[in-house]
Scaffold this active site. Structure first.
Site, PDB file in Angstrom:
ATOM      1  N   ARG A 234       0.855  -1.179   0.000  1.00 35.73           N
ATOM      2  CA  ARG A 234       0.000   0.000   0.000  1.00 35.73           C
ATOM      3  C   ARG A 234       0.891   1.228   0.000  1.00 35.73           C
ATOM      4  O   ARG A 234       1.969   1.229   0.618  1.00 35.73           O
ATOM      5  CB  ARG A 234      -0.858   0.040   1.271  1.00 35.73           C
ATOM      6  CG  ARG A 234      -2.061  -0.860   1.241  1.00 35.73           C
ATOM      7  CD  ARG A 234      -3.144  -0.346   0.286  1.00 35.73           C
ATOM      8  NE  ARG A 234      -4.340  -1.154   0.396  1.00 35.73           N
ATOM      9  CZ  ARG A 234      -4.598  -2.238  -0.338  1.00 35.73           C
ATOM     10  NH1 ARG A 234      -3.732  -2.635  -1.257  1.00 35.73           N
ATOM     11  NH2 ARG A 234      -5.723  -2.905  -0.181  1.00 35.73           N
ATOM     12  N   ASP A 258       3.434  -0.070  -7.633  1.00 30.60           N
ATOM     13  CA  ASP A 258       2.095  -0.466  -8.091  1.00 30.60           C
ATOM     14  C   ASP A 258       1.012   0.307  -7.360  1.00 30.60           C
ATOM     15  O   ASP A 258      -0.160   0.203  -7.711  1.00 30.60           O
ATOM     16  CB  ASP A 258       1.912  -1.978  -7.850  1.00 30.60           C
ATOM     17  CG  ASP A 258       0.622  -2.522  -8.454  1.00 30.60           C
ATOM     18  OD1 ASP A 258       0.315  -2.161  -9.610  1.00 30.60           O
ATOM     19  OD2 ASP A 258      -0.074  -3.302  -7.781  1.00 30.60           O
ATOM     20  N   GLU A 263      -4.323   7.428  -5.372  1.00 23.83           N
ATOM     21  CA  GLU A 263      -4.566   6.774  -6.666  1.00 23.83           C
ATOM     22  C   GLU A 263      -6.066   6.721  -6.970  1.00 23.83           C
ATOM     23  O   GLU A 263      -6.861   6.649  -6.036  1.00 23.83           O
ATOM     24  CB  GLU A 263      -3.969   5.358  -6.662  1.00 23.83           C
ATOM     25  CG  GLU A 263      -4.576   4.452  -5.596  1.00 23.83           C
ATOM     26  CD  GLU A 263      -3.922   3.083  -5.504  1.00 23.83           C
ATOM     27  OE1 GLU A 263      -2.694   2.983  -5.386  1.00 23.83           O
ATOM     28  OE2 GLU A 263      -4.685   2.100  -5.526  1.00 23.83           O
ATOM     29  N   HIS A 281      -1.926  -0.131  -9.919  1.00 20.37           N
ATOM     30  CA  HIS A 281      -2.460  -1.000  -8.854  1.00 20.37           C
ATOM     31  C   HIS A 281      -3.046  -2.278  -9.472  1.00 20.37           C
ATOM     32  O   HIS A 281      -4.253  -2.535  -9.399  1.00 20.37           O
ATOM     33  CB  HIS A 281      -3.526  -0.273  -8.022  1.00 20.37           C
ATOM     34  CG  HIS A 281      -3.785  -0.948  -6.697  1.00 20.37           C
ATOM     35  ND1 HIS A 281      -4.163  -0.274  -5.572  1.00 20.37           N
ATOM     36  CD2 HIS A 281      -3.695  -2.253  -6.315  1.00 20.37           C
ATOM     37  CE1 HIS A 281      -4.318  -1.126  -4.567  1.00 20.37           C
ATOM     38  NE2 HIS A 281      -4.036  -2.345  -5.006  1.00 20.37           N
TER      39      HIS A 281
HETATM   40  C1  8YV Z   1      -7.239  -4.524  -5.112  1.00 22.33           C
HETATM   41  C2  8YV Z   1      -5.614  -5.001  -3.434  1.00 22.33           C
HETATM   42  O1  8YV Z   1      -8.170  -4.865  -4.191  1.00 22.33           O
HETATM   43  O2  8YV Z   1      -5.774  -7.177  -2.584  1.00 22.33           O
HETATM   44  C3  8YV Z   1      -5.639  -5.991  -2.346  1.00 22.33           C
HETATM   45  O3  8YV Z   1      -5.505  -5.585  -1.189  1.00 22.33           O
HETATM   46  O4  8YV Z   1      -5.262  -3.893  -3.236  1.00 22.33           O
HETATM   47  C4  8YV Z   1      -6.024  -5.341  -4.804  1.00 22.33           C
HETATM   48  O5  8YV Z   1      -6.189  -6.685  -5.037  1.00 22.33           O
HETATM   49  C5  8YV Z   1      -7.704  -4.743  -6.497  1.00 22.33           C
HETATM   50  O6  8YV Z   1      -7.129  -3.765  -7.248  1.00 22.33           O
HETATM   51  C6  8YV Z   1      -9.195  -4.693  -6.632  1.00 22.33           C
HETATM   52  O7  8YV Z   1      -9.710  -3.496  -6.196  1.00 22.33           O
END
Ligand code: 8YV
Length: 315
Positions: A234, A258, A263, A281
């Site tokens: 994150r 990523d 974002e 992402h």
């Molecule tokens: C996003 C993610 O959820 O698993 C996570 O925590 O950040 C990603 O898999 C994905 O972009 C779908 O919103």
């Protein structure tokens, strides 16, 4: 019997929206131009939230839904859900662990390789005619036998380490304590010391208030002018301003990212840098994994409303 009402925070692929729409009355929050008005109209009847990892559900949203029972997250990270607010009301929270682990690790390693060997720049050299016109491309830095640090030896960190081991990299990791399953690799608790011992530093920590900006100025500078930071966790785990300052000044060699603060709008300073590789992402973004994530979001909701135990509960 009328369908259970669910608030949908973001879009899903058609293969997920089909079953959700068939089973539940889905309220498409992301399409409402006046969100407050939308909640005033349908909030009282909402019993579930279907959200995405990066969108979560904050306290204000939870407070606006008096009948809320469950928040089902499409993603492993639930840092954007206010767990405290959910706990206070006995609201269940679920996520989608395991199914995305290997894809996230794959993208992290792909970004490291692409950035170290400058795959994007080298392709542009070919396509622009520079190869024929100006000659051979600049030499790049090798990856094998270099030192990799993994900050966060959870499920994703472990899969990254396994892949890097196959590249004959020297691996160290940081976490709250040594992990038995990671005994092949050196444990370095302090993130600055880990960065000092790394050419490539992967950030694979689950984000929380406690990990906010854990990769700050000192960590970035310990990685140094030849080092690379790879973030597949994150944005909040990294102090983005410190990162940008170091990248601009050459105190950090490069970064492959990523995830970004705010974002999908990202800090425009990233766009003028030529020592970054930027991804939208997308680490869990394969058809196979997203199908498995969508199925888990659905299965958790159905299990809850049928009174069965949840497949992947957080709380
Ligand atoms: C996003 C993610 O959820 O698993 C996570 O925590 O950040 C990603 O898999 C994905 O972009 C779908 O919103």
């Amino acid at each position: 019997m009328s369908k259970v009402e669910i608030l949908q925070i973001g879009p899903y692929p058609a293969w997920d929206e089909g079953p959700l729409n068939q089973t539940f009355a889905m309220h498409r929050y992301f399409e409402a131009s006046d969100k407050a008005q939308f909640l005033a109209e349908c909030g009282a009847g909402i019993r579930g939230i279907a959200t995405r990892g990066e969108m979560g559900a904050d306290r204000a949203l939870i407070d606006a839904l008096p009948a809320l029972e469950i928040i089902s997250v499409y993603g492993v990270g639930y840092d954007a859900v206010d767990l405290e607010a959910a706990r206070e009301r006995g609201i269940r929270v679920t996520n989608t662990p395991d199914v995305l682990t290997k894809d996230v690790a794959d993208l992290g390693v792909a970004m490291m390789l692409a950035q170290a060997r400058d795959v994007v720049g080298a392709e542009a050299w070919v396509k622009s005619g520079n190869w024929a016109g100006r000659g051979l491309y600049d030499l790049k830095s090798r990856v094998h036998e270099k030192r990799a640090g993994i900050l966060g030896m959870g499920r994703i960190g472990y899969e990254v380490a396994k892949r890097l081991a196959a590249f004959d990299m020297k691996i160290a990791y940081g976490d709250l304590e040594p992990r038995e399953f990671a005994s092949d690799w050196e444990f370095i608790a302090d993130p600055i010391a880990l960065a000092q011992a790394s050419d490539f530093l992967f950030v694979t920590l689950a984000a929380s208030e406690a990990t906010r900006h854990i990769v700050g100025k000192e960590v970035v500078e310990a990685l140094g002018p030849q080092g690379m930071l790879i973030n597949i966790s994150r944005a909040s785990n990294v102090d983005e301003n410190a990162l940008l300052d170091a990248l601009e000044a050459g105190r950090l060699g490069s970064a492959a990212l990523d995830v970004f603060e705010g974002e999908p709008e990202i800090n425009p300073r990233f766009l003028s840098l030529d020592n970054v590789l930027l991804q939208p992402h997308h680490a869990s973004g394969t058809v196979e994994t997203r199908k498995a994530m969508g199925a888990l979001v659905y299965d958790n909701l159905v299990a809850h409303f049928e009174g069965r135990s949840l497949p992947s509960p957080v709380i």
